[in-house]
Design a protein around this motif. Sequence first.
Motif, PDB file in Angstrom:
ATOM      1  N   THR A 115      36.948  49.538  33.947  1.00  0.00           N
ATOM      2  CA  THR A 115      37.260  47.747  33.005  1.00  0.00           C
ATOM      3  C   THR A 115      38.982  48.142  32.234  1.00  0.00           C
ATOM      4  O   THR A 115      39.406  48.890  32.140  1.00  0.00           O
ATOM      5  CB  THR A 115      36.357  47.627  32.478  1.00  0.00           C
ATOM      6  N   LEU A 145      37.143  46.170  37.518  1.00  0.00           N
ATOM      7  CA  LEU A 145      37.051  45.042  37.102  1.00  0.00           C
ATOM      8  C   LEU A 145      37.932  45.297  35.774  1.00  0.00           C
ATOM      9  O   LEU A 145      38.154  45.791  34.734  1.00  0.00           O
ATOM     10  CB  LEU A 145      35.737  45.320  36.075  1.00  0.00           C
ATOM     11  N   VAL A 148      38.024  42.424  30.356  1.00  0.00           N
ATOM     12  CA  VAL A 148      36.837  42.674  30.361  1.00  0.00           C
ATOM     13  C   VAL A 148      36.835  42.435  28.414  1.00  0.00           C
ATOM     14  O   VAL A 148      37.898  43.720  28.628  1.00  0.00           O
ATOM     15  CB  VAL A 148      36.379  43.749  30.857  1.00  0.00           C
ATOM     16  N   GLU A 155      28.409  39.540  28.423  1.00  0.00           N
ATOM     17  CA  GLU A 155      28.913  38.676  28.921  1.00  0.00           C
ATOM     18  C   GLU A 155      29.034  38.384  30.509  1.00  0.00           C
ATOM     19  O   GLU A 155      29.865  37.093  30.667  1.00  0.00           O
ATOM     20  CB  GLU A 155      29.744  38.158  28.159  1.00  0.00           C
ATOM     21  N   ARG A 156      30.280  39.930  30.305  1.00  0.00           N
ATOM     22  CA  ARG A 156      29.926  40.477  32.121  1.00  0.00           C
ATOM     23  C   ARG A 156      28.724  40.355  33.107  1.00  0.00           C
ATOM     24  O   ARG A 156      28.403  41.079  32.679  1.00  0.00           O
ATOM     25  CB  ARG A 156      31.235  40.583  32.289  1.00  0.00           C
ATOM     26  N   ARG A 157      28.649  39.665  33.308  1.00  0.00           N
ATOM     27  CA  ARG A 157      27.555  39.634  34.842  1.00  0.00           C
ATOM     28  C   ARG A 157      27.236  40.915  35.616  1.00  0.00           C
ATOM     29  O   ARG A 157      27.112  41.906  36.094  1.00  0.00           O
ATOM     30  CB  ARG A 157      27.117  39.077  35.759  1.00  0.00           C
ATOM     31  N   GLU A 158      28.420  41.500  36.089  1.00  0.00           N
ATOM     32  CA  GLU A 158      29.429  42.891  36.589  1.00  0.00           C
ATOM     33  C   GLU A 158      28.592  43.893  36.040  1.00  0.00           C
ATOM     34  O   GLU A 158      28.252  44.888  36.440  1.00  0.00           O
ATOM     35  CB  GLU A 158      30.654  42.886  36.884  1.00  0.00           C
ATOM     36  N   ASP A 301      21.190  35.037  32.416  1.00  0.00           N
ATOM     37  CA  ASP A 301      21.014  36.534  32.910  1.00  0.00           C
ATOM     38  C   ASP A 301      19.830  36.839  34.355  1.00  0.00           C
ATOM     39  O   ASP A 301      18.957  36.541  33.354  1.00  0.00           O
ATOM     40  CB  ASP A 301      21.904  37.556  32.746  1.00  0.00           C
TER      41      ASP A 301
END
Length: 308
Positions: A115, A145, A148, A155-158, A301
Amino acid sequence: MAKNKRRRVEKSALRHPKASAKYVHGVAKPSNGAVKKQRQPTQQQHLKPTIPFDRDDRILLVGEGLYLLLVPFAPTASASSRKPYYTNKHTTTSGDFSFASSLLTHQSCTSLLATSYDTHATLLEKYPQAAEHISLMLDEGQGVLYGVDARKLGERREISRGKGWDRIIWNFPHTGGVTKDVNRQVRGNQELLVSFFTSALPLLSIPHGTIILTIFDGLPYSLWNVKDLARHVGLKVGRSFKFRSEAYPGYRHARTLGNVEGGGGWRGEERGARTFVFEVDGEQGEKGQEGGRKRKKKAGDSDSDDEI
Protein backbone atom coordinates in the motif's frame (compact mmCIF):
# COMPACT_ATOMS: atom_id res chain seq x y z
CA MET A 1 77.53 -0.29 17.95
CA ALA A 2 74.65 -2.59 16.95
CA LYS A 3 76.61 -5.58 18.33
CA ASN A 4 77.07 -3.84 21.70
CA LYS A 5 73.34 -3.10 21.88
CA ARG A 6 72.46 -6.75 21.17
CA ARG A 7 74.87 -7.94 23.87
CA ARG A 8 73.27 -5.60 26.41
CA VAL A 9 69.82 -6.99 25.56
CA GLU A 10 71.06 -10.59 25.94
CA LYS A 11 72.68 -9.83 29.30
CA SER A 12 69.47 -8.18 30.49
CA ALA A 13 67.55 -11.30 29.49
CA LEU A 14 69.89 -13.45 31.58
CA ARG A 15 69.31 -11.27 34.63
CA HIS A 16 65.52 -11.17 34.03
CA PRO A 17 64.32 -14.61 32.80
CA LYS A 18 60.77 -13.34 32.15
CA ALA A 19 62.11 -10.85 29.65
CA SER A 20 63.75 -13.62 27.61
CA ALA A 21 60.34 -14.96 26.62
CA LYS A 22 59.30 -11.58 25.31
CA TYR A 23 62.39 -10.32 23.52
CA VAL A 24 65.37 -12.42 22.45
CA HIS A 25 67.82 -11.40 19.71
CA GLY A 26 65.55 -8.56 18.71
CA VAL A 27 62.46 -10.75 18.04
CA ALA A 28 59.23 -10.14 19.98
CA LYS A 29 57.42 -13.28 21.18
CA PRO A 30 54.27 -13.97 23.22
CA SER A 31 54.98 -14.43 26.92
CA ASN A 32 53.74 -18.03 26.85
CA GLY A 33 55.84 -18.91 23.79
CA ALA A 34 52.77 -19.56 21.63
CA VAL A 35 51.93 -17.79 18.41
CA LYS A 36 49.24 -15.19 19.00
CA LYS A 37 45.95 -16.15 17.35
CA GLN A 38 44.16 -13.77 15.06
CA ARG A 39 40.79 -12.44 16.20
CA GLN A 40 38.05 -14.82 15.22
CA PRO A 41 34.86 -13.56 13.58
CA THR A 42 32.08 -12.97 16.05
CA GLN A 43 29.11 -15.31 16.22
CA GLN A 44 26.87 -12.51 14.92
CA GLN A 45 28.83 -12.41 11.66
CA HIS A 46 27.98 -16.07 11.01
CA LEU A 47 24.26 -15.77 11.72
CA LYS A 48 21.85 -15.67 8.83
CA PRO A 49 19.49 -12.66 8.68
CA THR A 50 16.23 -13.20 10.52
CA ILE A 51 13.20 -13.29 8.21
CA PRO A 52 10.03 -12.72 10.32
CA PHE A 53 7.56 -14.29 7.91
CA ASP A 54 7.01 -17.40 5.80
CA ARG A 55 6.62 -17.38 2.04
CA ASP A 56 2.96 -18.45 2.23
CA ASP A 57 1.94 -15.90 4.87
CA ARG A 58 -0.73 -13.36 3.94
CA ILE A 59 1.27 -10.13 4.19
CA LEU A 60 0.08 -6.52 4.28
CA LEU A 61 2.82 -3.95 3.59
CA VAL A 62 2.00 -0.48 4.94
CA GLY A 63 3.57 2.68 3.54
CA GLU A 64 5.37 1.10 0.58
CA GLY A 65 5.03 4.50 -1.05
CA LEU A 66 5.12 7.96 0.53
CA TYR A 67 2.90 8.47 3.56
CA LEU A 68 2.03 12.18 3.81
CA LEU A 69 -0.73 14.09 5.56
CA LEU A 70 -1.30 17.34 7.38
CA VAL A 71 -2.32 17.15 11.04
CA PRO A 72 -2.20 19.71 13.85
CA PHE A 73 -0.09 19.10 16.91
CA ALA A 74 -1.93 19.59 20.17
CA PRO A 75 -0.87 23.03 21.44
CA THR A 76 1.26 23.15 24.56
CA ALA A 77 0.24 25.13 27.64
CA SER A 78 2.67 27.90 26.77
CA ALA A 79 1.34 28.08 23.22
CA SER A 80 -2.36 27.57 23.85
CA SER A 81 -3.20 31.06 22.63
CA ARG A 82 -1.36 30.59 19.34
CA LYS A 83 -2.74 29.22 16.10
CA PRO A 84 -2.54 25.42 15.69
CA TYR A 85 0.88 24.30 14.55
CA TYR A 86 0.78 22.15 11.41
CA THR A 87 3.50 19.87 10.14
CA ASN A 88 4.04 17.66 7.14
CA LYS A 89 3.94 14.14 8.49
CA HIS A 90 5.57 11.80 6.03
CA THR A 91 6.65 8.24 6.40
CA THR A 92 8.15 5.68 4.07
CA THR A 93 9.48 2.14 3.87
CA SER A 94 11.09 1.65 0.50
CA GLY A 95 9.14 4.52 -1.07
CA ASP A 96 9.45 2.97 -4.53
CA PHE A 97 7.99 -0.50 -3.73
CA SER A 98 11.47 -2.05 -3.90
CA PHE A 99 10.90 -3.84 -0.57
CA ALA A 100 7.68 -5.40 -1.86
CA SER A 101 9.43 -6.39 -5.06
CA SER A 102 12.24 -8.04 -3.10
CA LEU A 103 9.77 -10.06 -1.00
CA LEU A 104 8.24 -11.34 -4.20
CA THR A 105 11.38 -12.13 -6.18
CA HIS A 106 13.87 -13.14 -3.48
CA GLN A 107 11.71 -14.38 -0.60
CA SER A 108 9.16 -16.07 -2.91
CA CYS A 109 6.18 -14.62 -1.04
CA THR A 110 2.87 -15.70 -2.53
CA SER A 111 0.26 -13.38 -0.98
CA LEU A 112 1.20 -9.68 -0.82
CA LEU A 113 -0.76 -6.44 -0.68
CA ALA A 114 1.52 -3.39 -0.84
CA THR A 115 0.00 0.00 0.00
CA SER A 116 0.88 3.65 -0.54
CA TYR A 117 -0.65 6.83 0.85
CA ASP A 118 0.10 8.61 -2.43
CA THR A 119 -1.96 8.40 -5.57
CA HIS A 120 -0.48 6.38 -8.42
CA ALA A 121 0.39 9.52 -10.42
CA THR A 122 2.08 11.27 -7.47
CA LEU A 123 4.02 8.15 -6.59
CA LEU A 124 5.48 7.80 -10.07
CA GLU A 125 6.33 11.50 -10.18
CA LYS A 126 8.45 11.13 -7.06
CA TYR A 127 9.80 7.64 -7.76
CA PRO A 128 9.81 6.83 -11.49
CA GLN A 129 11.56 3.52 -10.74
CA ALA A 130 8.46 2.40 -8.82
CA ALA A 131 6.71 1.63 -12.11
CA GLU A 132 8.89 -1.41 -12.69
CA HIS A 133 8.29 -2.79 -9.18
CA ILE A 134 4.54 -2.21 -9.40
CA SER A 135 4.32 -3.89 -12.80
CA LEU A 136 6.14 -6.91 -11.42
CA MET A 137 3.74 -7.13 -8.49
CA LEU A 138 0.67 -6.96 -10.72
CA ASP A 139 2.08 -9.38 -13.30
CA GLU A 140 2.57 -11.93 -10.52
CA GLY A 141 -1.00 -11.52 -9.28
CA GLN A 142 -0.11 -9.53 -6.15
CA GLY A 143 -2.04 -6.54 -4.81
CA VAL A 144 -1.13 -2.84 -4.98
CA LEU A 145 -3.33 -0.23 -3.30
CA TYR A 146 -3.10 3.59 -3.27
CA GLY A 147 -4.53 6.22 -0.95
CA VAL A 148 -4.19 4.11 2.21
CA ASP A 149 -3.99 5.86 5.60
CA ALA A 150 -2.00 3.77 8.09
CA ARG A 151 -4.16 5.11 10.91
CA LYS A 152 -7.37 3.86 9.26
CA LEU A 153 -6.47 0.58 7.62
CA GLY A 154 -9.82 -1.04 8.35
CA GLU A 155 -11.70 1.58 6.34
CA ARG A 156 -10.45 0.06 3.09
CA ARG A 157 -12.52 -2.96 2.15
CA GLU A 158 -9.64 -4.38 0.11
CA ILE A 159 -7.71 -4.63 3.40
CA SER A 160 -10.44 -5.56 5.88
CA ARG A 161 -12.31 -8.20 3.89
CA GLY A 162 -11.54 -11.91 4.09
CA LYS A 163 -9.56 -13.67 6.75
CA GLY A 164 -7.00 -11.75 8.78
CA TRP A 165 -3.44 -10.88 7.85
CA ASP A 166 -0.67 -13.14 9.11
CA ARG A 167 1.85 -10.29 8.99
CA ILE A 168 1.31 -6.53 8.87
CA ILE A 169 4.66 -4.87 8.13
CA TRP A 170 5.65 -1.21 8.39
CA ASN A 171 9.31 -0.33 7.88
CA PHE A 172 10.88 2.90 9.10
CA PRO A 173 7.91 5.08 10.10
CA HIS A 174 9.02 8.62 10.81
CA THR A 175 7.43 12.06 11.05
CA GLY A 176 8.91 15.02 9.25
CA GLY A 177 8.02 18.67 9.00
CA VAL A 178 9.30 22.15 9.56
CA THR A 179 9.82 21.87 13.31
CA LYS A 180 13.14 20.98 14.88
CA ASP A 181 11.59 20.60 18.32
CA VAL A 182 12.55 17.08 19.45
CA ASN A 183 9.61 16.80 21.85
CA ARG A 184 7.12 17.63 19.13
CA GLN A 185 8.79 15.21 16.74
CA VAL A 186 8.66 12.42 19.33
CA ARG A 187 5.05 13.14 20.27
CA GLY A 188 3.99 13.19 16.62
CA ASN A 189 5.60 9.81 15.96
CA GLN A 190 4.07 8.29 19.06
CA GLU A 191 0.58 9.45 18.10
CA LEU A 192 1.00 8.05 14.61
CA LEU A 193 2.20 4.65 15.85
CA VAL A 194 -0.55 4.29 18.46
CA SER A 195 -3.13 4.97 15.75
CA PHE A 196 -1.43 2.48 13.46
CA PHE A 197 -1.31 -0.25 16.13
CA THR A 198 -4.96 0.37 16.97
CA SER A 199 -6.07 0.12 13.34
CA ALA A 200 -3.89 -2.92 12.56
CA LEU A 201 -4.74 -5.04 15.61
CA PRO A 202 -8.28 -6.06 14.51
CA LEU A 203 -6.95 -7.07 11.09
CA LEU A 204 -4.58 -9.77 12.38
CA SER A 205 -5.31 -13.42 11.84
CA ILE A 206 -6.16 -15.46 14.93
CA PRO A 207 -4.24 -16.66 16.86
CA HIS A 208 -0.79 -16.14 15.35
CA GLY A 209 -0.96 -12.85 13.43
CA THR A 210 1.83 -10.34 14.15
CA ILE A 211 2.64 -6.68 13.50
CA ILE A 212 6.23 -6.15 12.35
CA LEU A 213 7.77 -2.71 12.84
CA THR A 214 11.30 -1.63 11.93
CA ILE A 215 12.88 1.63 13.13
CA PHE A 216 16.37 3.08 13.10
CA ASP A 217 18.67 2.70 16.10
CA GLY A 218 19.63 5.58 18.38
CA LEU A 219 18.13 9.00 18.97
CA PRO A 220 15.51 10.23 18.46
CA TYR A 221 13.96 6.85 17.66
CA SER A 222 14.74 5.33 21.03
CA LEU A 223 12.65 8.10 22.63
CA TRP A 224 9.53 6.80 20.91
CA ASN A 225 9.33 3.86 23.37
CA VAL A 226 7.61 1.66 20.80
CA LYS A 227 7.27 -1.23 23.25
CA ASP A 228 5.22 0.89 25.63
CA LEU A 229 3.10 2.26 22.79
CA ALA A 230 2.28 -1.26 21.65
CA ARG A 231 1.52 -2.41 25.18
CA HIS A 232 -0.96 0.45 25.49
CA VAL A 233 -3.16 -1.06 22.75
CA GLY A 234 -2.79 -4.73 23.77
CA LEU A 235 0.39 -5.86 22.02
CA LYS A 236 3.65 -7.29 23.34
CA VAL A 237 7.08 -7.87 21.83
CA GLY A 238 7.48 -11.49 20.85
CA ARG A 239 11.05 -10.95 19.68
CA SER A 240 13.31 -8.32 18.18
CA PHE A 241 16.44 -8.49 16.05
CA LYS A 242 18.81 -6.45 13.92
CA PHE A 243 17.38 -5.48 10.54
CA ARG A 244 19.75 -6.52 7.77
CA SER A 245 18.98 -5.02 4.39
CA GLU A 246 21.14 -7.59 2.59
CA ALA A 247 18.35 -10.10 3.23
CA TYR A 248 16.26 -8.15 0.70
CA PRO A 249 18.28 -7.75 -2.53
CA GLY A 250 17.19 -4.77 -4.59
CA TYR A 251 15.70 -2.97 -1.59
CA ARG A 252 16.47 0.73 -1.32
CA HIS A 253 15.32 3.06 1.46
CA ALA A 254 14.06 6.13 -0.42
CA ARG A 255 13.60 9.67 0.84
CA THR A 256 10.01 10.65 1.60
CA LEU A 257 10.03 13.67 -0.71
CA GLY A 258 11.24 11.72 -3.72
CA ASN A 259 14.49 10.90 -5.47
CA VAL A 260 17.56 13.08 -4.94
CA GLU A 261 19.16 14.34 -8.12
CA GLY A 262 22.44 12.54 -8.64
CA GLY A 263 21.55 9.89 -6.06
CA GLY A 264 22.87 11.75 -3.01
CA GLY A 265 25.19 10.30 -0.39
CA TRP A 266 22.57 9.13 2.11
CA ARG A 267 21.90 5.39 2.29
CA GLY A 268 19.16 4.61 4.79
CA GLU A 269 19.51 0.87 4.26
CA GLU A 270 23.09 1.06 5.56
CA ARG A 271 22.12 2.60 8.89
CA GLY A 272 21.64 0.40 11.96
CA ALA A 273 18.02 -0.56 12.57
CA ARG A 274 15.97 -2.98 14.64
CA THR A 275 12.84 -4.98 13.87
CA PHE A 276 10.16 -5.61 16.52
CA VAL A 277 7.63 -8.42 16.13
CA PHE A 278 4.48 -7.61 18.13
CA GLU A 279 1.98 -10.25 19.21
CA VAL A 280 -1.51 -9.97 20.69
CA ASP A 281 -1.11 -9.66 24.45
CA GLY A 282 -3.76 -11.53 26.40
CA GLU A 283 -7.24 -10.26 27.18
CA GLN A 284 -6.60 -6.59 26.36
CA GLY A 285 -5.31 -7.43 22.90
CA GLU A 286 -8.19 -9.83 22.22
CA LYS A 287 -10.67 -7.10 23.18
CA GLY A 288 -8.93 -4.75 20.74
CA GLN A 289 -9.29 -7.32 17.98
CA GLU A 290 -12.94 -8.01 18.76
CA GLY A 291 -13.83 -4.33 19.05
CA GLY A 292 -12.35 -3.61 15.65
CA ARG A 293 -14.26 -6.45 14.02
CA LYS A 294 -17.55 -5.23 15.52
CA ARG A 295 -16.95 -1.75 14.13
CA LYS A 296 -16.24 -3.25 10.72
CA LYS A 297 -19.49 -5.26 10.71
CA LYS A 298 -21.46 -2.23 11.90
CA ALA A 299 -20.13 -0.30 8.91
CA GLY A 300 -21.66 -2.94 6.64
CA ASP A 301 -18.48 -4.71 5.58
CA SER A 302 -18.46 -8.40 4.78
CA ASP A 303 -16.39 -11.20 6.28
CA SER A 304 -16.20 -13.13 3.03
CA ASP A 305 -13.31 -15.43 2.31
CA ASP A 306 -12.22 -13.44 -0.73
CA GLU A 307 -8.50 -12.69 -0.68
CA ILE A 308 -6.25 -10.26 -2.47
